[in-house]
Design an enzyme around this catalytic site. Structure first.
Site, PDB file in Angstrom:
ATOM      1  CE  LYS A  75      -4.241   1.731   2.737  1.00 55.78           C
ATOM      2  NZ  LYS A  75      -5.398   1.128   2.925  1.00 55.78           N
ATOM      3  CD  GLU A 133     -19.143  -3.075   7.770  1.00 54.42           C
ATOM      4  OE1 GLU A 133     -18.851  -2.197   7.410  1.00 54.42           O
ATOM      5  OE2 GLU A 133     -19.955  -4.344   7.034  1.00 54.42           O
ATOM      6  NE  ARG A 187     -20.558  -4.392   4.266  1.00 52.39           N
ATOM      7  CZ  ARG A 187     -20.271  -4.082   3.242  1.00 52.39           C
ATOM      8  NH1 ARG A 187     -20.604  -3.596   2.056  1.00 52.39           N
ATOM      9  NH2 ARG A 187     -19.775  -5.889   3.035  1.00 52.39           N
TER      10      ARG A 187
END
Length: 644
Positions: free
Chosen positions: A284, A370, A398
């Site tokens: 990253k 979630e 969600r």
């Protein structure tokens, strides 16, 4: 600042131009693409680290595959800035996340090269499988490639999709972008050699012939041999989990090395196998030192100086709501050792990184999960703990079934801290917190609060901590507070009681949440027209303050509700109460009362500056004044003329 030199990138407008290059030129193209990405994001702000990590992978995918005929799905979509530059959008890349500009995520309406919009994570394998089935039903032979990474593999939906794809045995390519070394150790020449070998035509042919031979054996023996061979291959190469789910695993390979990427991608492109997973390891922030050293701070950035990496952040006039929430929760947790905090892969975004530093044993990051996070909180609540689930409004969607079934029906005291309530600016419609008032407001026995300012938020955190017999939620917007004086400590509010902020005459404005400041500004302007307005802060959408609503209905000609949410929320609750209370009937509104409900419009609003978005929604001072004057049969021009 001088723009980066991009002599080769300048020749590439679409992937078909890229595919005309020689493989030896791809390294230069990737370097120029990385510089262009850094330069563009330094101007607009946005998600930087993930995109820098997939530059070589982006080039390789468009070089090997015939996009857009081959479907390429990015998950999460904020990895796709380099992809946008290579797919005809370079001339607009410096409008990224701006009003009228490019979305910060993939978007079907924006380009044929974006076959699926992805701003929430972990959707690509499910969508890709649907596309693969559609392809087969149509008798086509194009490839479908899902690039899933930047934490998206931590969500259960990805594994549900893999399980289904493995069982269906459809031809589907999944690229796992492993950018935090969470799955694989560092890769090198041996792993690259193994990946090329097991993805190559020779091995694939032997594998297919072996399957045909064992197919003549009894099924139990066939299965035993097949499982043993795949298990041993998985033992050598890794990826046993994916093999068990029915995927042919290849990798890990170095995602920044074209000599590793291109042969493997060509092999899997040409393989007539079922689902294949290619494990690619990337870094990253690759190629930009500040992002490499601090990938969390450079995941999402504001405008920044390319040379120093310093981000342009103006001096805060007031603390952010997120910071106030975190500090308020820490304050409560110091007094009560049963308070716990839960985040779904957003510790810094929700402020729970600060909570975690002080209470590491009471802080839980469940990953991008979630649904699990909500039921995990419910389990904690059954044991007498006081869980605060800090989840953005748009992500809480969600987990709605878990909110209903696992929390609300059982009346468990889970406290939901709903960050990013209302419009969020540059992240656009996918991240706007538009629906939580409506989708929580219909649940029995739920306490729903919204803070009008940062001081109210501090009191509401204390209120939620004190509620021990039912679920509760407090919603608050993104960004800075209003700069109000902060109390020394939070004090629990009386449940279901609002407050009168300003007394007036004919007009009453009942605000729920962060529009109270604009309501007060509107009242100032109305006063200049000779229309002094009462302004009230509802504080609670559930339970409603019936006494306050009756008072406003009985003593005003106009009652206006305002909220940062969709139709079906607070205003609908107020109208339902007035109807049940006999204030409304089919013949009209008794006593001459005119009720108007101001909500977010029934459209998805594209990204812009927050103030511009609220102006388009009509939820700013001007919109409130216009709505009230319209309800009285007047307009601002007439009022100004009359007063003159």
């Amino acid at each position: 600042m001088t723009p980066p030199t991009t002599t080769l990138l300048d020749t590439v407008r679409l992937p078909e131009d890229l595919r005309r290059l020689d493989e030896s030129q791809l390294r230069q193209l990737a370097d120029e693409l990385r510089r262009e990405t850094i330069d563009a994001v330094s101007v607009t702000g946005g998600h930087l680290g993930a995109g820098l990590g997939v530059v070589e992978l982006t080039v390789a995918l468009h070089y090997v595959f015939d996009t857009p005929a081959d479907r390429l799905i990015w998950d999460v979509g904020h990895q796709a800035y380099p992809h946008k530059i290579l797919t005809g959008r370079r001339d607009r890349i410096r409008t990224l996340r701006q009003g009228g500009g490019l979305s910060g995520f993939t978007k079907r309406a924006e380009s044929e090269y974006d076959p699926f919009g992805a701003a929430h994570s972990s959707t690509s394998i499910s969508a890709g499988l649907g596309m693969a089935v559609g392809r087969d039903l149509d008798g086509r032979d194009n490839n479908v490639i899902a690039v899933i990474g930047d934490g998206a593999m931590s969500a259960g939906m990805a594994y549900e999709a893999m399980n289904n794809a493995g069982a269906m045995d459809k031809r589907l390519i999944v690229i796992l972008n492993d950018n935090d070394m969470s799955i694989a150790p560092p890769v090198g020449a041996m792993s690259s050699y193994l990946a090329r070998s097991i993805s190559g035509p020779t091995y694939m042919t032997i594998r297919r012939r072996g399957k045909r031979l064992t197919a003549h054996l009894p099924k139990s023996v066939d299965r035993l041999i097949t499982r043993w061979v795949e298990h041993m291959r998985g033992f050598v190469t890794g990826g046993t989990l994916f093999e068990e789910m029915g995927f042919y695993y290849v990798g890990p390979i170095d995602g920044h090395n074209f000599d590793h990427l291109l042969p493997v991608l060509k092999n899997v492109r040409d393989a007539q196998e079922g689902p294949i997973l290619v494990h690619v390891v990337t870094q990253k922030g690759k190629g930009y030192e500040p992002a490499e050293k601090s990938d969390d701070k450079y995941h999402g950035v504001s405008k920044f100086n390319i040379i120093t990496g310093e981000q342009a952040k103006g001096a805060a006039k007031a603390p952010s709501y997120t910071k106030v929430f975190a500090e308020s929760l820490i304050e409560q947790a110091r007094k009560d050792d049963r308070i716990c905090a839960i985040t779904a892969a957003m510790p810094s975004g929700t402020g729970l990184d600060a909570f975690g530093r002080e209470f590491p044993d009471r802080t839980f990051d469940v990953g991008i999960a979630e649904q699990h996070g909500v039921t995990f909180a419910a389990g904690l609540a059954t044991e007498g703990y006081k869980p605060f689930a800090a989840i953005y409004s748009t992500f809480l969607q969600r987990a709605y079934d878990q909110v209903v079934h696992d929390v609300a029906i059982q009346s468990l005291p889970v406290r939901f801290a709903i960050d990013r309530a209302g419009l969020v600016g540059a992240d656009g419609p996918t991240h706007a917190g538009a629906f939580d008032i409506a989708y929580l407001g219909c649940l029995p026995n739920f306490v729903i609060m919204a803070s009008a300012d940062e001081a109210e938020l501090k009191h509401m955190v204390a209120t939620a901590a004190a509620i021990d017999d039912r679920p509760s939620a407090v919603r608050y917007p993104r960004g800075e507070g209003l700069g109000v004086e902060m109390p020394a400590e939070g004090s629990p509010l009386e449940i279901g009681k609002g407050r009168i902020v300003r007394d007036g005459g004919k007009v009453a404005i009942l605000s729920f949440g962060g529009r109270l400041g604009e309501a007060l500004k509107a009242a100032d302007e109305l006063a200049s027209y000779g229309l002094p307005a009462t302004v009230a802060d509802a504080r609670f959408a559930k339970p409603l303050d019936h006494g306050l609503i009756r008072q406003l209905a009985n003593h005003h000609e106009v009652l206006l509700t305002i909220e940062e949410g969709s139709v079906g929320g607070f205003g609908s609750q107020v109208l339902q109460f007035l109807s049940d209370d006999g204030q409304l009937d089919f013949g009209g509104i008794s006593g001459g009362l005119k009720v108007r409900c101001m909500t977010l419009p029934d459209v998805f609003l594209d990204q812009d500056k927050p103030e511009a978005m609220y102006a388009r929604a009509g939820l700013d001072k001007a919109g409130i004044v216009a709505k009230i004057l319209e309800s009285l049969g007047r307009n601002a021009i007439e009022e100004t003329t009359r007063l003159a």
